[in-house]
Design an enzyme around this catalytic site. Structure first.
Site, mmCIF file in Angstrom:
data_model
loop_
_atom_site.group_PDB
_atom_site.id
_atom_site.type_symbol
_atom_site.label_atom_id
_atom_site.label_comp_id
_atom_site.label_asym_id
_atom_site.label_seq_id
_atom_site.Cartn_x
_atom_site.Cartn_y
_atom_site.Cartn_z
ATOM 1 N N ALA A 1 0.432 -1.153 -0.367
ATOM 2 C CA ALA A 1 0.013 0.059 0.241
ATOM 3 C C ALA A 1 0.803 0.971 -0.331
ATOM 4 O O ALA A 1 0.266 1.968 0.269
ATOM 5 C CB ALA A 1 -1.067 0.211 0.998
ATOM 6 N N HIS A 2 2.165 1.286 -0.443
ATOM 7 C CA HIS A 2 3.015 2.466 -0.058
ATOM 8 C C HIS A 2 2.846 3.506 -1.625
ATOM 9 O O HIS A 2 2.830 2.349 -2.351
ATOM 10 C CB HIS A 2 4.533 1.861 0.236
ATOM 11 C CG HIS A 2 4.842 1.541 1.546
ATOM 12 N ND1 HIS A 2 5.702 1.900 2.192
ATOM 13 C CD2 HIS A 2 3.864 0.362 2.056
ATOM 14 C CE1 HIS A 2 5.724 1.527 3.250
ATOM 15 N NE2 HIS A 2 4.816 0.591 2.901
ATOM 16 N N ARG B 1 10.876 -23.967 -5.117
ATOM 17 C CA ARG B 1 12.038 -24.091 -5.651
ATOM 18 C C ARG B 1 12.781 -23.152 -5.255
ATOM 19 O O ARG B 1 13.566 -22.716 -5.816
ATOM 20 C CB ARG B 1 11.949 -24.399 -6.858
ATOM 21 C CG ARG B 1 12.163 -26.228 -7.379
ATOM 22 C CD ARG B 1 12.125 -26.467 -8.718
ATOM 23 N NE ARG B 1 10.910 -26.490 -9.726
ATOM 24 C CZ ARG B 1 9.510 -27.554 -9.026
ATOM 25 N NH1 ARG B 1 10.116 -28.323 -9.001
ATOM 26 N NH2 ARG B 1 8.687 -26.548 -10.189
ATOM 27 N N ASP C 1 -3.581 -11.380 12.320
ATOM 28 C CA ASP C 1 -5.221 -11.066 12.437
ATOM 29 C C ASP C 1 -6.382 -12.170 11.290
ATOM 30 O O ASP C 1 -7.478 -12.025 11.297
ATOM 31 C CB ASP C 1 -5.729 -9.982 11.240
ATOM 32 C CG ASP C 1 -5.191 -9.202 10.629
ATOM 33 O OD1 ASP C 1 -4.485 -11.000 9.884
ATOM 34 O OD2 ASP C 1 -5.453 -8.480 9.597
ATOM 35 N N GLY C 2 -5.633 -13.397 10.760
ATOM 36 C CA GLY C 2 -6.118 -14.231 10.462
ATOM 37 C C GLY C 2 -6.872 -14.196 8.584
ATOM 38 O O GLY C 2 -6.975 -14.859 7.861
ATOM 39 N N ALA D 1 4.173 -9.196 1.274
ATOM 40 C CA ALA D 1 5.159 -7.650 0.825
ATOM 41 C C ALA D 1 6.116 -9.042 0.642
ATOM 42 O O ALA D 1 7.502 -7.635 0.689
ATOM 43 C CB ALA D 1 5.011 -6.491 1.105
ATOM 44 N N ASP E 1 0.925 -3.553 12.070
ATOM 45 C CA ASP E 1 0.747 -3.057 11.773
ATOM 46 C C ASP E 1 -0.736 -2.115 11.328
ATOM 47 O O ASP E 1 -1.545 -1.558 10.400
ATOM 48 C CB ASP E 1 0.916 -3.630 10.458
ATOM 49 C CG ASP E 1 0.704 -3.250 8.891
ATOM 50 O OD1 ASP E 1 1.907 -1.907 8.695
ATOM 51 O OD2 ASP E 1 0.735 -4.066 7.971
HETATM 52 ZN ZN ZN Z 1 4.374 -3.140 5.164
#
Ligand code: ZN
Length: 383
Positions: free
Chosen positions: A141-142, A226, A247-248, A219, A273
């Site tokens: 989301a950056h 492999r 958080d699942g 991310a 986060d």
């Molecule tokens: Zn992040």
């Protein structure tokens, strides 16, 4: 002075069935079985019968909460910090995601010069800078506009003394290894994240000084049998600490269970986060300069990527117990002693031992925070 007695104490390395803690001038003066710790006459008493006393939680990755986003408004660090203890957090690293460099300077100034005289709340120990040296292919989301290649010039004002405690970067980027060496020499913990590193690139980063991995599985290149990549490099390394969002939704519980089996309480570190919508109703919120939609499921950008979480850290602790069957003491370790050790604060925070800061939580039978103390003062009490 304050005297907490008849608690089940998780130090967290040992369990004391009927325990007492004496707090003097903000620090833990004594801890042990209640019958062995005398109560000074002048001490304020807390009868903790039926409650569990644990160290205050440390969140290494928190972008905001209660309607505020640190990257957008660094001055809101204090407002958020004042409300965090209800989630068990007594120490945290305010996290800035990828943004123009002057935003980092503003946040450093907040921590160094703008602390309100009347401030009471969770301690912002220093910044976690998640970016701008991230792999554009794993931007999450950056905002890609602010991503940039590693640059020694850009990090010139970054030191632990100047309020930067943790930096997440992608070790496969050009010159990243040099940057890691410099950051580590300045007392900063360096983490691998938002990265497409293959196994060898990840291991080169660890060799250069990386000691942490930011939100394992999210991310980063997916683990393929492999092409093991950063995930396998991190899980198979004996001394690396891995951050995880439990958080699942960010990571399937089956992977959380497997990661737990491979790491355990001294290497796994739960983070939230959390973003601005933490403990707020569904709606539209900011994450840095991007708009995020928040519904009952979580937070995401309009085009899909997850944009932080709405997970309180006490809920993450409960989730880990549900997903893995671990003990409360083990789950507590992942948010107390483990992050404290990573930051080099193991004697001062994250443990209930003599001389440590009296950052303490009293949890009820459902592991909810009933009382939170910071430096021996009651900062939160559940109504
Ligand atoms: Zn992040």
């Amino acid at each position: 002075m304050r005297y907490i007695h008849h608690a089940t104490i998780l130090t967290p390395h040992e369990t004391i069935a009927d325990g007492a803690v004496l707090v003097d001038r903000g620090r833990i003066a004594a801890v042990g079985p209640t019958i062995n710790i005398p109560a000074p006459e002048e001490a304020e008493m807390i009868d903790a019968t039926g409650l569990t006393l644990v160290p205050g939680f440390i969140d290494l990755q928190l972008n905001g909460g209660f309607g505020h986003d640190f990257t957008q408004n660094p001055e809101t660090i204090w407002e958020v910090a004042a409300q965090l203890p209800q989630t068990g957090v007594t120490t945290f690293l305010p996290t800035l995601i990828t943004s123009p460099l002057h935003v980092v300077g503003q946040a450093q100034k907040q921590l160094q010069e703008e602390r309100p005289a009347t401030f009471r709340g969770a301690e912002p120990l220093g910044l976690h800078l998640e970016g701008p040296f991230l792999n554009p292919a794993k931007k999450g989301a950056h905002n890609p506009k602010w991503l940039r290649p590693p640059s020694l010039e850009a990090i010139r004002p970054w030191t632990a003394e100047n309020g930067v405690r943790l930096v997440t970067l992608a070790p496969e980027l050009p010159d990243a290894l040099d940057l890691i060496t410099v950051l580590v020499s300045r007392g900063i913990v360096v983490s691998a994240g938002h990265s497409q590193a293959n196994l060898e690139q990840a291991q080169a980063g660890f060799k250069a000084g990386i000691r942490y991995v930011t939100h394992l599985f999210n991310a980063m290149s997916a683990m393929h049998h492999r092409e093991p990549g950063l995930v396998a490099a991190a899980l198979s390394h004996n001394h690396l600490t891995v951050g995880l969002i439990a958080d699942g939704r960010h990571v399937h519980p089956a992977w959380i269970q497997l990661a737990w089996q491979l790491t355990g309480p001294h290497r796994l570190n739960l983070v939230t986060d959390a973003m601005a919508a933490l403990l707020m109703p569904p709606g539209t919120y900011h994450l840095a300069d991007q708009l995020v939609t928040v519904d009952d499921d979580g937070a995401h950008l309009a085009d899909g990527p997850l944009a932080g979480s709405i997970l309180p850290l006490d809920q993450a602790v409960r989730n880990l117990i549900t997903y893995t069957g671990c003990t409360l003491a083990e789950a507590i370790t992942t948010v107390t002693a483990t992050p404290a050790d990573l930051l080099g604060l193991g004697q001062r925070k994250g443990r209930i031992i003599p001389n440590a800061n009296a950052d303490l939580l009293l949890l009820d039978g459902r592991q909810r925070v009933q009382i939170a103390l910071i430096n021996g003062e009651i900062i939160y009490k559940r109504e």
